[in-house]
Motif scaffolding. Structure first.
Motif, PDB file in Angstrom:
ATOM      1  N   SER A  39      -2.439   5.132  -6.334  1.00 16.02           N
ATOM      2  CA  SER A  39      -1.501   5.899  -6.964  1.00 16.02           C
ATOM      3  C   SER A  39      -0.339   4.703  -7.781  1.00 16.02           C
ATOM      4  N   GLN A  40      -0.362   3.461  -7.319  1.00 18.49           N
ATOM      5  CA  GLN A  40       0.716   2.664  -7.891  1.00 18.49           C
ATOM      6  C   GLN A  40       0.011   1.781  -8.882  1.00 18.49           C
ATOM      7  N   ARG A  41       0.944   1.279  -9.847  1.00 17.67           N
ATOM      8  CA  ARG A  41       0.389   0.117 -10.836  1.00 17.67           C
ATOM      9  C   ARG A  41      -0.110  -1.111  -9.797  1.00 17.67           C
ATOM     10  N   PHE A  42      -0.944  -1.941 -10.611  1.00 15.08           N
ATOM     11  CA  PHE A  42      -1.193  -3.279  -9.847  1.00 15.08           C
ATOM     12  C   PHE A  42       0.185  -4.159  -9.893  1.00 15.08           C
ATOM     13  N   SER A  43       0.626  -4.324  -8.776  1.00 18.37           N
ATOM     14  CA  SER A  43       2.061  -4.847  -8.841  1.00 18.37           C
ATOM     15  C   SER A  43       2.051  -6.327  -8.611  1.00 18.37           C
ATOM     16  N   PRO A  44       3.039  -7.222  -9.223  1.00 16.96           N
ATOM     17  CA  PRO A  44       3.063  -8.737  -8.931  1.00 16.96           C
ATOM     18  C   PRO A  44       2.676  -9.101  -7.535  1.00 16.96           C
ATOM     19  N   PHE A  45       2.804  -8.392  -6.427  1.00 15.64           N
ATOM     20  CA  PHE A  45       2.563  -8.775  -5.143  1.00 15.64           C
ATOM     21  C   PHE A  45       1.134  -8.424  -5.119  1.00 15.64           C
TER      22      PHE A  45
ATOM     23  N   LEU B  46       4.141  -2.323   1.847  1.00 18.53           N
ATOM     24  CA  LEU B  46       3.976  -1.458   0.848  1.00 18.53           C
ATOM     25  C   LEU B  46       5.345  -1.358   0.035  1.00 18.53           C
ATOM     26  N   ARG B  47       6.411  -1.604   0.581  1.00 17.88           N
ATOM     27  CA  ARG B  47       7.695  -1.815  -0.312  1.00 17.88           C
ATOM     28  C   ARG B  47       7.510  -3.150  -1.308  1.00 17.88           C
ATOM     29  N   ARG B  48       6.783  -4.081  -1.006  1.00 18.88           N
ATOM     30  CA  ARG B  48       6.279  -5.001  -1.922  1.00 18.88           C
ATOM     31  C   ARG B  48       5.552  -4.652  -2.905  1.00 18.88           C
ATOM     32  N   ILE B  49       4.830  -3.577  -2.837  1.00 20.51           N
ATOM     33  CA  ILE B  49       3.883  -3.028  -3.735  1.00 20.51           C
ATOM     34  C   ILE B  49       4.703  -1.999  -4.675  1.00 20.51           C
TER      35      ILE B  49
ATOM     36  N   PRO C  64      -0.972 -11.441   3.092  1.00 25.00           N
ATOM     37  CA  PRO C  64      -0.507 -10.128   4.050  1.00 25.00           C
ATOM     38  C   PRO C  64      -1.938  -9.763   4.744  1.00 25.00           C
ATOM     39  N   GLU C  65      -1.746  -9.103   5.789  1.00 27.28           N
ATOM     40  CA  GLU C  65      -3.002  -8.719   6.680  1.00 27.28           C
ATOM     41  C   GLU C  65      -3.304  -7.341   5.744  1.00 27.28           C
ATOM     42  N   SER C  66      -4.445  -7.047   5.861  1.00 31.25           N
ATOM     43  CA  SER C  66      -4.754  -5.742   5.216  1.00 31.25           C
ATOM     44  C   SER C  66      -4.125  -4.489   5.963  1.00 31.25           C
ATOM     45  N   VAL C  67      -3.455  -3.471   5.225  1.00 35.19           N
ATOM     46  CA  VAL C  67      -2.839  -2.441   5.591  1.00 35.19           C
ATOM     47  C   VAL C  67      -3.885  -1.540   6.303  1.00 35.19           C
ATOM     48  N   GLN C  68      -4.969  -1.480   5.488  1.00 36.82           N
ATOM     49  CA  GLN C  68      -6.107  -0.579   6.057  1.00 36.82           C
ATOM     50  C   GLN C  68      -6.261  -0.902   7.388  1.00 36.82           C
TER      51      GLN C  68
END
Length: 460
Positions: free
Chosen positions: A16-22, A221-224, A201-205
């Protein structure tokens, strides 16, 4: 208990989010891993002429050195997938990059064919482990709507690594000798290892599937999405829940649910790499046999990989909008048509050059896009294993391509006949993917697999 019951599906949130700088930073890091992989994979090809001169060996005696890394690549890929599904994508990726960098550095000090062969084998183990984990990690941080194009963009790093290797070798060998190329191929990944430890980062999934890491997931997720509020949230993943049945990653990949698709992915990737490596290894010889000068043969051959970057991005873009399996199946059909046309265009250099460029673009994009398809096909629990095993089996196709080419040359097959034959593996790959996709779309989602049905994973 006010917010304790609020659940956040991590994949739905990323989608649901845009492709962030992170996420751009993750893409750049994975791109660099694949570029380092490309540099080190091709390193022996760059230094081979110098080895022949300095060690006084024949070109034929370099065969074991050339193939050692490919053997290591296959073994490394097969072993790394289950490890990554057990201990984490980042852990295995960091170790594998350090591993192939260290062994490449060690190979710079080899003093014989035998020692260089052994060291290249160990380098190959790390190279084989790195690629599938970069694919898996990147796919798990990419929103579904752009996942294929993001993974394919990451794969452009391999072509860039090859190009950088050629340019760097042209400068390093005259100044530092052939060991300079292997030193560069070792120092770069070791430096990259530090960046991966600090920034990747490690994969959140993966963390959701392993459970007990909600605080770490919230920080990522806050970095995204810096404005997101995750206090007291419980993080879930629909596909992780669907596949959490105590089954091992290899067991999942070979289970009745995924076995047919796994075999078709292996078949298609094997055939794709057979075509790719046969052409990349034997095109110069084929052109020479048709009467081209050595210079013109090299020029024609150089056209083959040039369009790979553009092709990767275009096919990835189309896969994100249509059924991914059918898109790649159609791409393989185009490969079959193009190799037949190339076989008939020998007499017209401009026409032949254009066909070689387009054929290289389509072949490269078909092979590259298979990784994005495999990453979408498997759920989190078995994704690294599924991708890694497909890449490992595909390496056998690469070796087979080189051997088939040698056999055809020894039997005196001519340019047109060789290209005509290549239409067969292309059509086999297309048929395998088409049948796989059709079967997946017929399957009805069951209640416990609502988040991870194969039909949803293969298309939109």
């Amino acid at each position: 208990m006010k917010n304790a019951e609020r659940s956040v599906d991590v994949q739905a949130f990323i989608d649901s989010q845009r492709f962030s700088p992170f996420q751009w930073a993750i893409l750049v890091l994975c791109f660099l891993v694949v570029a380092a992989d490309g540099f080190d994979t091709a390193a022996v090809g760059f230094i081979a002429p110098s080895l022949v001169l300095e060690w006084g060996v024949t070109r034929a005696s370099l065969g074991p050195v050339m193939s050692a890394a490919l053997v290591g690549l296959g073994i490394g890929a097969v072993a790394a997938g289950p490890c990554a599904d057990r201990v984490g994508r980042k852990t295995v990726l960091v170790l594998s990059v350090f591993f192939f960098g260290a062994w490449s550095f060690a190979a710079a000090h080899a003093s014989s064919i035998e020692s260089l062969t052994v060291l290249r084998f160990f380098t190959g183990l790390g190279l084989g482990a790195a690629m599938p984990n970069a694919v898996t990690l990147m796919s798990e941080y990419a929103p579904a709507r752009i996942r294929a194009v993001v993974v394919n963009a990451m794969f452009c790093g391999f072509s860039c690594g090859l190009a950088i290797g050629g340019v760097a070798s042209a400068w390093l060998i005259p100044h530092f000798g052939w060991p300079g190329v292997l030193v560069a191929g070792g120092v770069g990944p070791i430096v990259l290892t530090v960046l991966l430890i600090l920034l990747l980062p490690e994969s959140v999934q993966f963390m959701v599937a392993r459970q007990g890491a909600d605080a770490r997931i919230a920080r990522i997720l806050r970095r995204i999405a810096p404005l997101g509020r995750f206090d007291g949230c419980r993080f879930v993943s629909a596909e992780s829940q669907a596949s959490r049945k105590g089954q091992s990653a290899p067991g999942l990949v070979l289970s009745s649910r995924y076995r047919f698709g796994t075999l078709m992915l292996w078949l298609a990737y094997f055939m794709g790499l057979l075509i790719y490596y046969l052409l990349t290894n034997w095109l110069p010889t084929l052109f020479r046999d048709t009467g081209f000068t050595g210079q013109n043969a090299a020029l024609m051959t150089s056209l083959f990989p040039l369009g790979g970057v553009l092709g990767n991005l275009c096919v990835g873009w189309v896969m994100d909008r249509f059924n991914g399996g059918r898109v790649i199946a159609f791409t393989y059909v185009l490969v079959a048509a193009l190799v037949l046309l190339v076989g008939r265009g020998v007499g017209h250099q401009i026409w032949l050059g254009a066909l070689i460029f387009v054929t290289g673009t389509v072949v490269t994009s078909a092979v590259t896009s298979m990784s994005a398809l495999a990453a979408s096909f498997y759920p989190t629990r078995g994704r690294a294993t599924g991708v890694a095993w497909m890449l490992g089996v595909g390496r056998i196709g690469g070796v087979a391509g080189a051997l088939v080419g040698a056999a055809l040359m020894s039997m005196g097959w001519q340019f047109g006949a060789v290209f005509g034959l290549l239409a067969v593996p292309a059509l086999i790959a297309a048929l395998g993917l088409y049948v796989m996709t059709k079967r997946a779309m017929r399957e009805e989602p069951t209640q416990d697999e609502a988040g991870a049905t194969v039909a949803a994973q293969l298309g939109h």
